[in-house]
Motif scaffolding. Structure first.
Motif, PDB file in Angstrom:
ATOM      1  N   LEU A  29      15.169   1.447  17.611  1.00 25.27           N
ATOM      2  CA  LEU A  29      16.576   1.032  17.392  1.00 25.27           C
ATOM      3  C   LEU A  29      17.266   1.728  16.047  1.00 25.27           C
ATOM      4  CD1 LEU A  29      15.967  -2.681  18.387  1.00 25.27           C
ATOM      5  CD2 LEU A  29      17.257  -0.920  19.774  1.00 25.27           C
ATOM      6  N   VAL A  30      16.340   2.018  15.337  1.00 25.09           N
ATOM      7  CA  VAL A  30      17.078   2.626  13.914  1.00 25.09           C
ATOM      8  C   VAL A  30      17.975   3.946  14.285  1.00 25.09           C
ATOM      9  CG1 VAL A  30      15.173   1.630  12.573  1.00 25.09           C
ATOM     10  CG2 VAL A  30      15.027   4.063  13.237  1.00 25.09           C
ATOM     11  N   ASP A  31      17.881   4.295  15.268  1.00 24.55           N
ATOM     12  CA  ASP A  31      18.374   5.666  15.793  1.00 24.55           C
ATOM     13  C   ASP A  31      19.662   5.498  16.580  1.00 24.55           C
ATOM     14  OD1 ASP A  31      16.771   7.496  14.457  1.00 24.55           O
ATOM     15  OD2 ASP A  31      15.403   7.506  16.206  1.00 24.55           O
ATOM     16  N   VAL A  32      19.896   4.193  16.871  1.00 27.76           N
ATOM     17  CA  VAL A  32      21.035   3.899  17.880  1.00 27.76           C
ATOM     18  C   VAL A  32      21.961   3.173  17.485  1.00 27.76           C
ATOM     19  CG1 VAL A  32      19.895   4.240  20.046  1.00 27.76           C
ATOM     20  CG2 VAL A  32      19.803   1.999  19.071  1.00 27.76           C
ATOM     21  N   LYS A  33      23.240   2.976  17.834  1.00 27.17           N
ATOM     22  CA  LYS A  33      24.227   2.190  17.104  1.00 27.17           C
ATOM     23  C   LYS A  33      23.498   0.554  17.218  1.00 27.17           C
ATOM     24  CE  LYS A  33      28.661   3.863  18.978  1.00 27.17           C
ATOM     25  NZ  LYS A  33      29.823   3.635  19.930  1.00 27.17           N
ATOM     26  N   PRO A  34      24.097  -0.103  16.120  1.00 24.18           N
ATOM     27  CA  PRO A  34      24.823   0.171  14.910  1.00 24.18           C
ATOM     28  C   PRO A  34      24.465   0.921  13.799  1.00 24.18           C
ATOM     29  CG  PRO A  34      24.231  -2.041  14.751  1.00 24.18           C
ATOM     30  CD  PRO A  34      23.471  -1.492  16.014  1.00 24.18           C
ATOM     31  N   ARG A  73      21.047   5.113   9.739  1.00 22.58           N
ATOM     32  CA  ARG A  73      21.703   4.681   8.149  1.00 22.58           C
ATOM     33  C   ARG A  73      20.913   3.366   7.697  1.00 22.58           C
ATOM     34  NH1 ARG A  73      27.640   5.472  10.180  1.00 22.58           N
ATOM     35  NH2 ARG A  73      27.406   7.673  10.333  1.00 22.58           N
ATOM     36  N   VAL A  74      19.576   3.429   7.483  1.00 23.15           N
ATOM     37  CA  VAL A  74      18.650   2.488   7.034  1.00 23.15           C
ATOM     38  C   VAL A  74      18.193   2.730   5.629  1.00 23.15           C
ATOM     39  CG1 VAL A  74      18.022   2.107   9.395  1.00 23.15           C
ATOM     40  CG2 VAL A  74      16.730   3.713   8.046  1.00 23.15           C
ATOM     41  N   GLY A  75      17.562   1.558   5.140  1.00 29.96           N
ATOM     42  CA  GLY A  75      16.928   1.830   3.913  1.00 29.96           C
ATOM     43  C   GLY A  75      15.789   0.892   3.725  1.00 29.96           C
ATOM     44  N   ALA A  76      15.018   1.124   2.669  1.00 30.47           N
ATOM     45  CA  ALA A  76      13.947   0.446   2.063  1.00 30.47           C
ATOM     46  C   ALA A  76      14.527  -0.081   0.890  1.00 30.47           C
ATOM     47  CB  ALA A  76      12.725   1.306   2.031  1.00 30.47           C
ATOM     48  N   VAL A  77      13.891  -1.435   0.627  1.00 31.92           N
ATOM     49  CA  VAL A  77      14.436  -2.035  -0.692  1.00 31.92           C
ATOM     50  C   VAL A  77      13.150  -2.406  -1.596  1.00 31.92           C
ATOM     51  CG1 VAL A  77      16.637  -2.780   0.054  1.00 31.92           C
ATOM     52  CG2 VAL A  77      14.891  -4.207   0.448  1.00 31.92           C
ATOM     53  N   SER A  78      13.743  -2.884  -2.656  1.00 29.68           N
ATOM     54  CA  SER A  78      12.682  -3.323  -3.617  1.00 29.68           C
ATOM     55  C   SER A  78      12.243  -4.832  -3.037  1.00 29.68           C
ATOM     56  CB  SER A  78      12.804  -3.276  -5.061  1.00 29.68           C
ATOM     57  OG  SER A  78      14.281  -4.297  -5.095  1.00 29.68           O
ATOM     58  N   PRO A  79      11.045  -5.378  -3.505  1.00 32.58           N
ATOM     59  CA  PRO A  79      10.610  -6.563  -3.305  1.00 32.58           C
ATOM     60  C   PRO A  79      11.529  -7.949  -3.519  1.00 32.58           C
ATOM     61  CG  PRO A  79       8.813  -5.645  -4.228  1.00 32.58           C
ATOM     62  CD  PRO A  79       9.973  -4.580  -4.477  1.00 32.58           C
ATOM     63  N   ILE A 101      21.580  -0.885   6.910  1.00 39.58           N
ATOM     64  CA  ILE A 101      20.579  -2.016   7.109  1.00 39.58           C
ATOM     65  C   ILE A 101      19.157  -2.088   6.682  1.00 39.58           C
ATOM     66  CG2 ILE A 101      20.032  -1.038   9.387  1.00 39.58           C
ATOM     67  CD1 ILE A 101      20.559  -4.026  10.296  1.00 39.58           C
ATOM     68  N   ILE A 102      18.700  -2.943   6.269  1.00 39.86           N
ATOM     69  CA  ILE A 102      17.240  -2.770   5.845  1.00 39.86           C
ATOM     70  C   ILE A 102      16.214  -3.161   6.819  1.00 39.86           C
ATOM     71  CG2 ILE A 102      15.853  -4.216   4.241  1.00 39.86           C
ATOM     72  CD1 ILE A 102      18.057  -2.641   2.877  1.00 39.86           C
ATOM     73  N   THR A 103      15.357  -1.889   6.710  1.00 41.80           N
ATOM     74  CA  THR A 103      14.372  -1.948   7.678  1.00 41.80           C
ATOM     75  C   THR A 103      13.042  -1.901   7.376  1.00 41.80           C
ATOM     76  OG1 THR A 103      14.546   0.413   7.938  1.00 41.80           O
ATOM     77  CG2 THR A 103      15.764  -0.548   9.309  1.00 41.80           C
ATOM     78  N   ASP A 104      12.996  -1.833   5.979  1.00 36.73           N
ATOM     79  CA  ASP A 104      11.638  -1.564   5.408  1.00 36.73           C
ATOM     80  C   ASP A 104      11.345  -2.135   3.749  1.00 36.73           C
ATOM     81  OD1 ASP A 104       8.733  -0.854   5.269  1.00 36.73           O
ATOM     82  OD2 ASP A 104       9.275   1.219   5.724  1.00 36.73           O
ATOM     83  N   GLU A 105      10.280  -2.000   3.471  1.00 38.95           N
ATOM     84  CA  GLU A 105      10.098  -2.042   1.731  1.00 38.95           C
ATOM     85  C   GLU A 105       9.696  -0.939   1.086  1.00 38.95           C
ATOM     86  OE1 GLU A 105       7.997  -5.465  -1.115  1.00 38.95           O
ATOM     87  OE2 GLU A 105       7.132  -5.153   0.875  1.00 38.95           O
ATOM     88  N   CYS A 106      10.051  -0.642   0.080  1.00 37.98           N
ATOM     89  CA  CYS A 106       9.722   0.591  -0.700  1.00 37.98           C
ATOM     90  C   CYS A 106       8.449   0.729  -0.596  1.00 37.98           C
ATOM     91  CB  CYS A 106      10.194   0.620  -2.027  1.00 37.98           C
ATOM     92  SG  CYS A 106      12.145   0.362  -2.428  1.00 37.98           S
ATOM     93  N   PRO A 107       7.911   2.061  -0.373  1.00 39.85           N
ATOM     94  CA  PRO A 107       6.585   2.465  -0.295  1.00 39.85           C
ATOM     95  C   PRO A 107       5.589   2.407  -1.603  1.00 39.85           C
ATOM     96  CG  PRO A 107       7.873   4.286  -0.055  1.00 39.85           C
ATOM     97  CD  PRO A 107       8.977   2.943  -0.189  1.00 39.85           C
ATOM     98  N   GLY A 108       4.651   1.988  -1.478  1.00 41.10           N
ATOM     99  CA  GLY A 108       3.427   2.061  -2.229  1.00 41.10           C
ATOM    100  C   GLY A 108       3.729   1.604  -3.655  1.00 41.10           C
ATOM    101  N   GLY A 109       4.541   0.514  -3.863  1.00 42.90           N
ATOM    102  CA  GLY A 109       4.898   0.100  -5.114  1.00 42.90           C
ATOM    103  C   GLY A 109       5.857   0.862  -6.156  1.00 42.90           C
ATOM    104  N   TYR A 110       6.543   1.701  -5.507  1.00 44.31           N
ATOM    105  CA  TYR A 110       7.397   2.500  -6.342  1.00 44.31           C
ATOM    106  C   TYR A 110       8.424   1.638  -6.878  1.00 44.31           C
ATOM    107  CZ  TYR A 110       4.498   6.677  -5.912  1.00 44.31           C
ATOM    108  OH  TYR A 110       3.397   7.461  -5.742  1.00 44.31           O
ATOM    109  N   SER A 128      17.657   6.425   3.854  1.00 38.81           N
ATOM    110  CA  SER A 128      17.332   7.511   4.924  1.00 38.81           C
ATOM    111  C   SER A 128      18.443   8.663   4.608  1.00 38.81           C
ATOM    112  CB  SER A 128      17.667   6.911   6.158  1.00 38.81           C
ATOM    113  OG  SER A 128      19.104   6.839   6.366  1.00 38.81           O
ATOM    114  N   GLY A 129      18.125   9.692   5.111  1.00 36.08           N
ATOM    115  CA  GLY A 129      18.775  11.030   4.900  1.00 36.08           C
ATOM    116  C   GLY A 129      20.031  11.011   5.505  1.00 36.08           C
ATOM    117  N   ALA A 130      20.216  10.184   6.679  1.00 37.13           N
ATOM    118  CA  ALA A 130      21.518  10.032   7.386  1.00 37.13           C
ATOM    119  C   ALA A 130      22.485   9.255   6.465  1.00 37.13           C
ATOM    120  CB  ALA A 130      21.296   9.157   8.732  1.00 37.13           C
ATOM    121  N   ALA A 131      21.659   7.996   5.661  1.00 39.76           N
ATOM    122  CA  ALA A 131      22.773   7.247   4.842  1.00 39.76           C
ATOM    123  C   ALA A 131      23.113   8.183   3.599  1.00 39.76           C
ATOM    124  CB  ALA A 131      21.959   6.032   4.331  1.00 39.76           C
TER     125      ALA A 131
END
Length: 195
Positions: free
Chosen positions: A21-26, A30-36, A67-76, A87-90
């Motif tokens: 679903l991250v590849d279709v409307k809306p 245009r997705v992102g991962a965020v800090s805890p 839209i938030i779809t994930d948490e930042c990887p590996g504690g960065y 994401s690259g699209a964002a």
């Protein structure tokens, strides 16, 4: 923008489980991962944020809604700070017209997915070495067979060293990633852990 997700998919798409679903409307990727502090143990999934780049030399004045779809990887991402991995699209959406690749590309982040290890295929650690260095740098485990490194700028060619979890066997693929490496490319070493 209405960011409500009405149907959940299974599979990829981050820790929130939105799948393809991250590849279709809306979203349209245009997705992102965020800090805890913003991810909130998963309660931040689906939240929308407007993000704007302030560097006029490569960015337009246009903000992007992600839209938030994930948490930042590996504690960065620091636990107490607000941080976005977009994401690259964002990133591309915020760029000056025609310069989206300039804004999307980075030589400070490299993520590798290990496939087809065979035999002792349980990767316990992964290291990378730039051609100009004699030092192996430990990569951070993100999830599954995916490992990453943040630093830089990172310059190939790269050698990769895998160590198995169960038997501590090591396999090194010298210069397996070329100097002109590119995102989403596949590089094959032809080396395997055989039993």
């Amino acid at each position: 923008m209405n960011c409500k997700i009405v149907e959940l998919g299974l599979g990829a798409g981050g820790a929130c489980g939105y799948g393809s679903l991250v590849d279709v409307k809306p979203l349209r990727a245009r997705v992102g991962a965020v800090s805890p502090v913003l991810f909130k143990g998963g309660e931040g999934c689906g939240a929308c944020y407007k993000v704007k780049c302030l560097d006029d030399s490569i960015c337009s004045r246009r903000a992007v809604t992600v839209i938030i779809t994930d948490e930042c990887p590996g504690g960065y991402c620091s636990a107490g700070r607000t941080h976005f991995d977009l994401s690259g699209a964002a990133f591309g959406r915020m760029a000056v017209a025609g310069d989206n690749n300039e804004l999307r590309s980075t030589d400070y982040w490299l993520s590798l997915l290990v496939e087809f290890e065979d035999g002792d295929g349980d990767v316990g650690s992964m290291h990378i070495r730039e051609a100009s260095s004699i030092e192996w740098v430990e990569m951070k485990h993100i999830w599954g067979a995916t490992w990453c490194i943040v630093g830089g700028p990172l310059k190939g060619p790269f050698s990769v060293k895998l160590t198995t979890l169960s038997t501590a066997r090591t396999l090194s693929a010298r210069d397996v990633i070329p100097s002109n490496w590119s995102p989403k490319a596949t590089y094959t070493s032809r080396l395997n852990f055989f039993t």
